[in-house]
Design a protein around this motif. Structure first.
Motif, short mmCIF file in Angstrom:
data_model
loop_
_atom_site.label_atom_id
_atom_site.label_comp_id
_atom_site.label_asym_id
_atom_site.label_seq_id
_atom_site.Cartn_x
_atom_site.Cartn_y
_atom_site.Cartn_z
N PHE A 68 57.43 -4.34 53.80
CA PHE A 68 58.32 -3.58 54.67
C PHE A 68 59.80 -3.75 54.32
N LEU A 69 60.18 -4.77 53.57
CA LEU A 69 61.57 -4.92 53.13
C LEU A 69 61.72 -4.35 51.73
N GLU A 70 60.85 -4.76 50.84
CA GLU A 70 60.74 -4.35 49.46
C GLU A 70 62.00 -3.71 48.91
N VAL A 71 61.87 -2.52 48.37
CA VAL A 71 63.01 -1.86 47.73
C VAL A 71 63.94 -1.21 48.74
N PHE A 72 63.49 -1.06 49.96
CA PHE A 72 64.35 -0.46 50.99
C PHE A 72 65.57 -1.32 51.26
N LEU A 73 65.43 -2.62 51.17
CA LEU A 73 66.52 -3.54 51.43
C LEU A 73 67.14 -4.09 50.15
N LEU A 84 67.44 -1.73 40.03
CA LEU A 84 66.13 -1.07 40.05
C LEU A 84 65.08 -1.89 39.32
N ILE A 85 65.43 -2.37 38.14
CA ILE A 85 64.45 -3.13 37.34
C ILE A 85 64.01 -4.40 38.06
N VAL A 86 64.96 -5.16 38.59
CA VAL A 86 64.63 -6.42 39.24
C VAL A 86 63.79 -6.17 40.51
N ALA A 87 64.18 -5.19 41.31
CA ALA A 87 63.45 -4.89 42.55
C ALA A 87 62.05 -4.35 42.26
N ILE A 88 61.93 -3.48 41.27
CA ILE A 88 60.62 -2.91 40.95
C ILE A 88 59.70 -3.98 40.38
N LEU A 89 60.22 -4.88 39.54
CA LEU A 89 59.39 -5.96 39.01
C LEU A 89 58.91 -6.90 40.11
N GLY A 90 59.78 -7.24 41.05
CA GLY A 90 59.37 -8.07 42.17
C GLY A 90 58.31 -7.41 43.03
N ASN A 91 58.50 -6.12 43.28
CA ASN A 91 57.52 -5.37 44.07
C ASN A 91 56.20 -5.25 43.33
N CYS A 134 47.91 5.86 47.51
CA CYS A 134 48.74 4.77 46.97
C CYS A 134 50.19 5.20 46.88
N PHE A 135 50.43 6.39 46.38
CA PHE A 135 51.80 6.89 46.25
C PHE A 135 52.44 7.03 47.63
N LEU A 136 51.72 7.62 48.58
CA LEU A 136 52.26 7.83 49.92
C LEU A 136 52.44 6.52 50.69
N SER A 137 51.59 5.53 50.45
CA SER A 137 51.75 4.26 51.16
C SER A 137 53.06 3.58 50.78
N SER A 138 53.48 3.76 49.53
CA SER A 138 54.75 3.18 49.11
C SER A 138 55.91 3.83 49.83
N ILE A 139 55.79 5.11 50.09
CA ILE A 139 56.88 5.85 50.73
C ILE A 139 56.86 5.67 52.24
N SER A 149 54.07 -0.74 50.23
CA SER A 149 53.27 -0.60 49.02
C SER A 149 52.24 -1.72 48.90
N GLN A 150 52.60 -2.92 49.34
CA GLN A 150 51.67 -4.04 49.22
C GLN A 150 50.46 -3.86 50.12
N LEU A 151 50.71 -3.51 51.36
CA LEU A 151 49.60 -3.34 52.29
C LEU A 151 48.74 -2.14 51.92
N GLY A 152 49.37 -1.07 51.47
CA GLY A 152 48.61 0.10 51.04
C GLY A 152 47.72 -0.21 49.85
N ALA A 153 48.25 -0.94 48.88
CA ALA A 153 47.46 -1.30 47.70
C ALA A 153 46.30 -2.21 48.07
N GLY A 154 46.56 -3.17 48.94
CA GLY A 154 45.48 -4.05 49.38
C GLY A 154 44.39 -3.31 50.12
#
Length: 158
Positions: free
Chosen positions: A19-24, A41-48, A100-105, A109-114
């Motif tokens: 819920f914080l992910e790339v939004f914050l 972008l690179i650092v946040a996307i890699l962490g996510n 999967c795509f919509l869960s990220s938006i 993204s983590q909960l949607g993927a799980g």
């Protein structure tokens, strides 16, 4: 120099939090830490992506554990629970990739993927499409952060 490393680590690890992910993290990295947008972008996307991988792996394992415990204590005359019809219709309508795509938006993204991997979708597809969705959100947040920073600075310099 160590302060820069702490900032990178902060962005990386906070982007792993659902819920914080790339939004914050993307706006924080661009506006507060003055990272270039591409680096943020690179650092946040890699962490996510790392946390999505962890949620996919452990989500499936936790589901197996719950099913094992549930089947152990289940009474013989009770019927097994079915998938919620709403979830099934959404899954059938959009497919694993779309969900999967919509869960990220829409939420996390983590909960949607799980959740999608526990429904039996391919892990590689879930990982790829969830990260594409998170990357799309990250790019939008980076654009908004740059525009907002310029707008605020132009209003302050009136």
């Amino acid at each position: 120099m160590e302060n820069l490393y702490l900032q990178f680590l902060f962005v990386f690890f906070v982007s792993m939090v659902p819920f914080l992910e790339v939004f914050l993290t993307v706006p924080t990295a661009i506006i507060v830490f003055n990272f270039p947008p591409f680096v943020a972008l690179i650092v946040a996307i890699l962490g996510n992506a790392f946390s999505v991988f962890l949620f996919m792996f452990f989500g499936t394992e936790i589901n197996k554990l719950f099913n094992k415990i549930y089947n152990k204590f289940r009474k013989s005359e009770s019927t097994p629970k079915k998938i919620n019809p709403r979830i099934k219709s959404t899954f059938d309508r959009f497919g694993a990739n779309g969900v999967c795509f919509l869960s990220s938006i829409l939420f996390s993204s983590q909960l949607g993927a799980g959740a999608i991997t526990t429904l039996g979708a391919s892990r590689s597809q879930v990982f790829i499409w969830t990260n594409i969705g998170a990357s799309a959100v990250a790019v939008v947040m980076a654009i908004l952060s740059v525009v907002a920073e310029e707008l605020v600075s132009s209003l302050v310099n009136l």
